[in-house]
Write a protein that holds these residues in place. Structure first.
Motif, PDB file in Angstrom:
ATOM      1  N   GLY A  62      36.582  42.320  20.688  1.00  0.00           N
ATOM      2  CA  GLY A  62      37.185  43.160  19.657  1.00  0.00           C
ATOM      3  C   GLY A  62      37.470  44.565  20.153  1.00  0.00           C
ATOM      4  N   ARG A  63      36.531  45.115  20.932  1.00  0.00           N
ATOM      5  CA  ARG A  63      36.720  46.458  21.469  1.00  0.00           C
ATOM      6  C   ARG A  63      37.780  46.505  22.568  1.00  0.00           C
ATOM      7  NH1 ARG A  63      31.563  47.299  23.422  1.00  0.00           N
ATOM      8  NH2 ARG A  63      30.382  46.426  21.742  1.00  0.00           N
ATOM      9  N   ASN A  64      37.886  45.424  23.330  1.00  0.00           N
ATOM     10  CA  ASN A  64      38.783  45.399  24.492  1.00  0.00           C
ATOM     11  C   ASN A  64      39.960  44.460  24.294  1.00  0.00           C
ATOM     12  OD1 ASN A  64      36.903  47.070  25.875  1.00  0.00           O
ATOM     13  ND2 ASN A  64      35.707  45.277  26.397  1.00  0.00           N
ATOM     14  N   LYS A  90      35.961  41.588  32.422  1.00  0.00           N
ATOM     15  CA  LYS A  90      35.779  42.979  31.991  1.00  0.00           C
ATOM     16  C   LYS A  90      35.891  43.099  30.469  1.00  0.00           C
ATOM     17  CE  LYS A  90      35.196  47.281  33.119  1.00  0.00           C
ATOM     18  NZ  LYS A  90      33.862  47.691  33.498  1.00  0.00           N
ATOM     19  N   SER A  91      36.787  42.314  29.872  1.00  0.00           N
ATOM     20  CA  SER A  91      36.992  42.400  28.432  1.00  0.00           C
ATOM     21  C   SER A  91      35.910  41.679  27.635  1.00  0.00           C
ATOM     22  CB  SER A  91      38.355  41.823  28.064  1.00  0.00           C
ATOM     23  OG  SER A  91      39.379  42.567  28.682  1.00  0.00           O
ATOM     24  N   LEU A  92      35.506  40.503  28.080  1.00  0.00           N
ATOM     25  CA  LEU A  92      34.536  39.717  27.313  1.00  0.00           C
ATOM     26  C   LEU A  92      33.085  40.038  27.649  1.00  0.00           C
ATOM     27  CD1 LEU A  92      36.184  36.173  27.300  1.00  0.00           C
ATOM     28  CD2 LEU A  92      36.237  37.918  25.523  1.00  0.00           C
ATOM     29  N   PHE A  93      32.811  40.297  28.934  1.00  0.00           N
ATOM     30  CA  PHE A  93      31.423  40.473  29.367  1.00  0.00           C
ATOM     31  C   PHE A  93      31.100  41.917  29.731  1.00  0.00           C
ATOM     32  CE2 PHE A  93      32.748  36.148  30.541  1.00  0.00           C
ATOM     33  CZ  PHE A  93      31.907  35.438  29.706  1.00  0.00           C
ATOM     34  N   ASN A 140      48.224  30.011  48.873  1.00  0.00           N
ATOM     35  CA  ASN A 140      49.203  31.014  48.499  1.00  0.00           C
ATOM     36  C   ASN A 140      48.463  32.285  48.100  1.00  0.00           C
ATOM     37  OD1 ASN A 140      51.145  32.595  47.164  1.00  0.00           O
ATOM     38  ND2 ASN A 140      52.374  30.769  46.763  1.00  0.00           N
ATOM     39  N   LEU A 141      48.637  33.347  48.894  1.00  0.00           N
ATOM     40  CA  LEU A 141      47.904  34.588  48.652  1.00  0.00           C
ATOM     41  C   LEU A 141      48.291  35.252  47.339  1.00  0.00           C
ATOM     42  CD1 LEU A 141      47.861  36.139  52.225  1.00  0.00           C
ATOM     43  CD2 LEU A 141      46.023  34.969  51.040  1.00  0.00           C
ATOM     44  N   LEU A 142      49.557  35.168  46.965  1.00  0.00           N
ATOM     45  CA  LEU A 142      49.977  35.780  45.695  1.00  0.00           C
ATOM     46  C   LEU A 142      49.330  35.078  44.504  1.00  0.00           C
ATOM     47  CD1 LEU A 142      53.754  36.526  46.332  1.00  0.00           C
ATOM     48  CD2 LEU A 142      51.876  38.146  46.181  1.00  0.00           C
ATOM     49  N   ASN A 143      49.270  33.747  44.543  1.00  0.00           N
ATOM     50  CA  ASN A 143      48.616  33.021  43.446  1.00  0.00           C
ATOM     51  C   ASN A 143      47.125  33.321  43.400  1.00  0.00           C
ATOM     52  OD1 ASN A 143      51.027  31.915  42.695  1.00  0.00           O
ATOM     53  ND2 ASN A 143      50.682  29.948  43.691  1.00  0.00           N
ATOM     54  N   ALA A 144      46.489  33.442  44.571  1.00  0.00           N
ATOM     55  CA  ALA A 144      45.061  33.772  44.607  1.00  0.00           C
ATOM     56  C   ALA A 144      44.814  35.170  44.042  1.00  0.00           C
ATOM     57  CB  ALA A 144      44.541  33.671  46.037  1.00  0.00           C
ATOM     58  N   ALA A 145      45.671  36.120  44.389  1.00  0.00           N
ATOM     59  CA  ALA A 145      45.520  37.486  43.870  1.00  0.00           C
ATOM     60  C   ALA A 145      45.735  37.525  42.363  1.00  0.00           C
ATOM     61  CB  ALA A 145      46.504  38.421  44.572  1.00  0.00           C
ATOM     62  N   GLN A 146      46.726  36.777  41.879  1.00  0.00           N
ATOM     63  CA  GLN A 146      46.983  36.739  40.438  1.00  0.00           C
ATOM     64  C   GLN A 146      45.789  36.158  39.694  1.00  0.00           C
ATOM     65  OE1 GLN A 146      50.511  34.551  39.317  1.00  0.00           O
ATOM     66  NE2 GLN A 146      49.826  34.358  37.212  1.00  0.00           N
ATOM     67  N   THR A 147      45.228  35.086  40.211  1.00  0.00           N
ATOM     68  CA  THR A 147      44.063  34.459  39.569  1.00  0.00           C
ATOM     69  C   THR A 147      42.876  35.408  39.543  1.00  0.00           C
ATOM     70  OG1 THR A 147      44.839  32.301  40.305  1.00  0.00           O
ATOM     71  CG2 THR A 147      42.523  32.468  39.661  1.00  0.00           C
ATOM     72  N   ALA A 148      42.648  36.112  40.658  1.00  0.00           N
ATOM     73  CA  ALA A 148      41.529  37.054  40.716  1.00  0.00           C
ATOM     74  C   ALA A 148      41.718  38.205  39.732  1.00  0.00           C
ATOM     75  CB  ALA A 148      41.372  37.591  42.134  1.00  0.00           C
ATOM     76  N   LEU A 149      42.933  38.720  39.615  1.00  0.00           N
ATOM     77  CA  LEU A 149      43.188  39.823  38.683  1.00  0.00           C
ATOM     78  C   LEU A 149      43.015  39.397  37.234  1.00  0.00           C
ATOM     79  CD1 LEU A 149      46.232  41.618  40.346  1.00  0.00           C
ATOM     80  CD2 LEU A 149      43.914  42.491  40.084  1.00  0.00           C
ATOM     81  N   VAL A 150      43.516  38.217  36.883  1.00  0.00           N
ATOM     82  CA  VAL A 150      43.359  37.730  35.505  1.00  0.00           C
ATOM     83  C   VAL A 150      41.878  37.480  35.211  1.00  0.00           C
ATOM     84  CG1 VAL A 150      43.869  35.829  33.928  1.00  0.00           C
ATOM     85  CG2 VAL A 150      45.693  36.813  35.300  1.00  0.00           C
ATOM     86  N   ALA A 151      41.157  36.882  36.159  1.00  0.00           N
ATOM     87  CA  ALA A 151      39.724  36.639  35.961  1.00  0.00           C
ATOM     88  C   ALA A 151      38.968  37.948  35.791  1.00  0.00           C
ATOM     89  CB  ALA A 151      39.153  35.850  37.139  1.00  0.00           C
TER      90      ALA A 151
END
Length: 148
Positions: A102-104, A36-39, A20-31
């Motif tokens: 904390g910053r993000n 970006k926030s933690l590392f 499912n391309l939509l689920n793959a895109a959602q997973t990639a965006l959340v990851a």
């Protein structure tokens, strides 16, 4: 031997699960939001260790963490003493991640909660009658294991 009661059930064929391309895109965006926030590096930079087009794990700033850096790689090669990264005195990977979080915090929270909600709404808006022609088009091209 006792007689069988009723009809014998016919075996149903199971099709392979489709990607499912939509689920793959959602997973990639959340990851991507989480890395970006933690590392302090996007998903590609986090995995490859290439930040701003240069492979320099460990020398790209204290707040930027990548997998090669955490695995002990540096620009000069691998060193067992560098596993977990190298940081200023009194600092380690967990303190850097906590500082980045904390910053993000706001973007992290908005991304982790907002992206799945946005995708759920988008899936409901693009219900079956709209998506069926796209899935048929994918089948005609030969992508049978992919669906929207």
């Amino acid at each position: 031997m006792a007689a069988r009661r009723g009809r014998k059930k016919t075996q149903r064929r199971r099709s392979k699960p489709k990607v499912n391309l939509l689920n793959a895109a959602q997973t990639a965006l959340v990851a991507n939001v989480v890395t970006k926030s933690l590392f302090n590096a996007n998903l590609q930079e986090f995995i490859t260790g290439t930040v701003n087009g240069q492979y320099r794990p460990g020398s790209d700033g204290t707040s930027v963490l990548t997998i090669p850096e955490l695995a002990g790689f540096t620009a000069g090669g691998w060193s067992a003493s560098k596993v977990g990264g190298s940081y200023a005195e009194g600092s380690n990977a967990l303190t850097v991640m906590a500082s980045n979080a904390g910053r993000n915090f706001s973007p992290l929270l908005m991304g982790v909660i907002g992206i799945p909600i946005a995708f759920k709404v988008a899936k409901q808006l693009t219900a079956k009658p709209l998506i069926n022609p796209m899935n048929r088009g994918l089948k005609m091209v030969g992508l049978t294991g992919v669906k929207f």
